[in-house]
Structure formats: structure tokens, C-alpha cells
Design a protein around this motif. Sequence first.
Motif, PDB file in Angstrom:
ATOM      1  N   LYS A   1      10.388  -7.626   0.698  1.00 47.05           N
ATOM      2  CA  LYS A   1      10.598  -8.468  -0.477  1.00 47.05           C
ATOM      3  C   LYS A   1      10.688  -7.664  -1.771  1.00 47.05           C
ATOM      4  CE  LYS A   1      10.594 -12.553   1.429  1.00 47.05           C
ATOM      5  NZ  LYS A   1      11.776 -13.454   1.351  1.00 47.05           N
ATOM      6  N   GLY A   2       9.896  -6.608  -1.872  1.00 47.58           N
ATOM      7  CA  GLY A   2       9.810  -5.883  -3.135  1.00 47.58           C
ATOM      8  C   GLY A   2      10.489  -4.545  -3.170  1.00 47.58           C
ATOM      9  N   GLY A   3      10.961  -4.038  -2.032  1.00 46.65           N
ATOM     10  CA  GLY A   3      11.604  -2.735  -2.002  1.00 46.65           C
ATOM     11  C   GLY A   3      10.655  -1.656  -1.511  1.00 46.65           C
ATOM     12  N   THR A   4      11.155  -0.790  -0.629  1.00 43.58           N
ATOM     13  CA  THR A   4      10.318   0.253  -0.035  1.00 43.58           C
ATOM     14  C   THR A   4       9.768   1.205  -1.083  1.00 43.58           C
ATOM     15  OG1 THR A   4      11.580   0.141   2.027  1.00 43.58           O
ATOM     16  CG2 THR A   4      10.290   2.134   1.647  1.00 43.58           C
ATOM     17  N   ALA A   5      10.635   1.681  -1.982  1.00 40.61           N
ATOM     18  CA  ALA A   5      10.197   2.658  -2.977  1.00 40.61           C
ATOM     19  C   ALA A   5       9.230   2.048  -3.974  1.00 40.61           C
ATOM     20  CB  ALA A   5      11.408   3.241  -3.699  1.00 40.61           C
ATOM     21  N   SER A   6       9.506   0.835  -4.427  1.00 44.27           N
ATOM     22  CA  SER A   6       8.688   0.213  -5.465  1.00 44.27           C
ATOM     23  C   SER A   6       7.327  -0.233  -4.932  1.00 44.27           C
ATOM     24  CB  SER A   6       9.430  -0.992  -6.054  1.00 44.27           C
ATOM     25  OG  SER A   6       8.676  -1.591  -7.077  1.00 44.27           O
ATOM     26  N   VAL A   7       7.296  -1.066  -3.894  1.00 41.32           N
ATOM     27  CA  VAL A   7       6.043  -1.549  -3.328  1.00 41.32           C
ATOM     28  C   VAL A   7       5.257  -0.402  -2.691  1.00 41.32           C
ATOM     29  CG1 VAL A   7       5.016  -3.093  -1.597  1.00 41.32           C
ATOM     30  CG2 VAL A   7       6.937  -3.878  -2.980  1.00 41.32           C
ATOM     31  N   GLY A   8       5.980   0.609  -2.202  1.00 40.09           N
ATOM     32  CA  GLY A   8       5.322   1.752  -1.587  1.00 40.09           C
ATOM     33  C   GLY A   8       4.374   2.469  -2.523  1.00 40.09           C
ATOM     34  N   GLN A   9       4.572   2.330  -3.843  1.00 32.27           N
ATOM     35  CA  GLN A   9       3.686   2.990  -4.801  1.00 32.27           C
ATOM     36  C   GLN A   9       2.265   2.431  -4.763  1.00 32.27           C
ATOM     37  OE1 GLN A   9       4.836   5.821  -6.356  1.00 32.27           O
ATOM     38  NE2 GLN A   9       6.341   5.201  -4.838  1.00 32.27           N
ATOM     39  N   LEU A  10       2.098   1.234  -4.234  1.00 31.92           N
ATOM     40  CA  LEU A  10       0.754   0.669  -4.120  1.00 31.92           C
ATOM     41  C   LEU A  10      -0.133   1.508  -3.212  1.00 31.92           C
ATOM     42  CD1 LEU A  10       1.677  -3.115  -3.789  1.00 31.92           C
ATOM     43  CD2 LEU A  10       0.621  -2.004  -5.762  1.00 31.92           C
ATOM     44  N   GLN A  11       0.486   2.340  -2.374  1.00 30.97           N
ATOM     45  CA  GLN A  11      -0.294   3.216  -1.503  1.00 30.97           C
ATOM     46  C   GLN A  11      -1.121   4.214  -2.304  1.00 30.97           C
ATOM     47  OE1 GLN A  11       2.393   4.178   2.262  1.00 30.97           O
ATOM     48  NE2 GLN A  11       3.591   4.025   0.406  1.00 30.97           N
ATOM     49  N   LEU A  12      -0.722   4.462  -3.552  1.00 27.78           N
ATOM     50  CA  LEU A  12      -1.497   5.362  -4.397  1.00 27.78           C
ATOM     51  C   LEU A  12      -2.915   4.840  -4.629  1.00 27.78           C
ATOM     52  CD1 LEU A  12       1.151   6.353  -7.080  1.00 27.78           C
ATOM     53  CD2 LEU A  12       0.038   7.904  -5.489  1.00 27.78           C
TER      54      LEU A  12
END
Length: 296
Positions: free
Chosen positions: A243-254
Motif C-alpha cells: 500500500k505504501g511502497g517498499t522504499a517508503s514504508v521500509g524506512q520504518l525498519q529503522l
Amino acid sequence: MKAAAPTIRTGSTDGLVSGLIGVIIFSGSLPATRLAVLGLPPLFVTSARAAMAAVLAALLLVILRQKRPKRSDLLSLAVIALGVVIGFPLLTALALRSISSAHSIVFIGLLPLATAAFGVLRGGERPKPLFWLFSMLGSLLVVGFALSNGGHASLEGDLLMIAAVIVCGLGYAEGGKLARRLGGWQVICWALVLSLPPMALLCLFTWPQDLTSVPAAAWAGLGYVTVFSMLVGFIFWYHGLAKGGTASVGQLQLLQPFFGLLLAALLLGEAVSWSMLVATTGVIFCVAAARYSARK
């Protein structure tokens, strides 16, 4: 004619919330794995969690009458299975024999870079230069926090964690791409089902000889990574990526290292330092800035 890059709602609140829930669930994975490998062999932990989760996934697919994936999806599902069902659990279980869970948790801060890089290669996403800048800053902040807090360093354990981050990033990106068409929870369920035959065999071959000597904490750790880390977390995570994009939502992993350390403090009584709170604030800023730059 060059194909257009896929359109992704990088500002999707639904994607952000789902991704955050997934991150919180995953934050308990390494501490739980550490508990499991203290009483069980790493190969058994890896195969047992995958096999048991695969059975649950198969039941879910049957009960909800989901269609089988296309033959063209099998390669992507195999990549996902090798990355997040087998590779990451095995490499982290091996690493946690020589490093503490707190030390291993900080490496998860490098996952956004790996996920975003594979998202570019596999998903056709094209984040802005500022996105990469804030991603690098956030990851460097995580690494700096890890170095400043020390820990029992092990070159073997560190290298295993780096390898785990790489294969996990590939699995995340591939899953996020496939989830846009197949559905988030369906992706991880089919990947688990695909891995069931080899994981079931490995589970039988590595079955502990004396189950009575295994501490209850090890079984609890195995139970958590089986149900939550291996299945429930991915349902939310892949939905968020789709829904939000791999690159963008992936930053939540920080944020995952700090959630993990917070859980360790609440559940295990470990102290939370001011440096952790300061670093968390900086990471949150990098996450917000990276998301903003990704959708500009």
C-alpha cells in the motif's frame, strides 16, 4: 517503449499503520530467537518455526478458499521463501550463538537500505536522492548507536547478521512487489507452504533427543517466532509495503532496533539509557524525512 514505473501511494496511512504494526511484531523476533537457541539447535529452530507456520498458513489458505498462485509467481515465492522463511531465520539463529540479542538488534537498522536497494532493482521504484540521503543518515545513526553502546562483539556473528540483512531485504522487496497483485498475507502464506517439504524434513532430522531438558523459555521463544515473526507480522508488513511502497514504508525498519531494546527493558528488566532516547528521536526524524522526500 519504456514501461512506466508502478504507481504507489507512498503517503498511504493504511500502508504506514500496517507497516508499523509489522515492525513492532518483528521487534521481538531476535530476543525470542535468542531465547530459543539457548535451549534448542539453530537448525531445529529455523526448520520448526517454518514448518509449523507453514501448516497454519496452509489452513488459512484452505479455510479462506484462496486461489493458487500462477506458475509465473513461483520464482518470486521461492526468492521470498529463501530470504525471509529460511535465510534470515537461519543466519540470525547462528549469529545469536555468539552475540547478544541487543547487539544483533542494531543491525536491523540496516534493513531499510537493503530493502530500498532491492526495491529499486526488483520493484522498479525510483526514490529521490534526498530519500537515499536520509536513509544513509538513519542507518549511520543506528550503527553509531550500536558502536557507542558496545556489546560482546563477534566477527562471525556480525558477518552473519550482515548476510541476514541482505537476504531479508531481498525477501522484503520481492514480497512487497508480489503483494501488490497477490495480496500481503497470501504472499507469506504461499511462501511458507512452498518451503514446507524441505523444512519439515530438516525439522525431523534435527529433532532434539531430550525434549525434557529444553527450558520453557526456549519453547516460548520458538512459539513467538513461529506464530508472530513467521506469519502474523508478515501479514501486516507485506500489506504495508504493497500500500505504501517498499522504499517508503521500509524506512520504518529503522525504528525496529529501538522497539526491540524497549521490549528487552520491559520484559527482561534491561536499562534504557538517555542515548537510546536521543538516538530514537534522530531515527524518527530520518524516517519522517525519508518518507516525505520519497513522495515529493
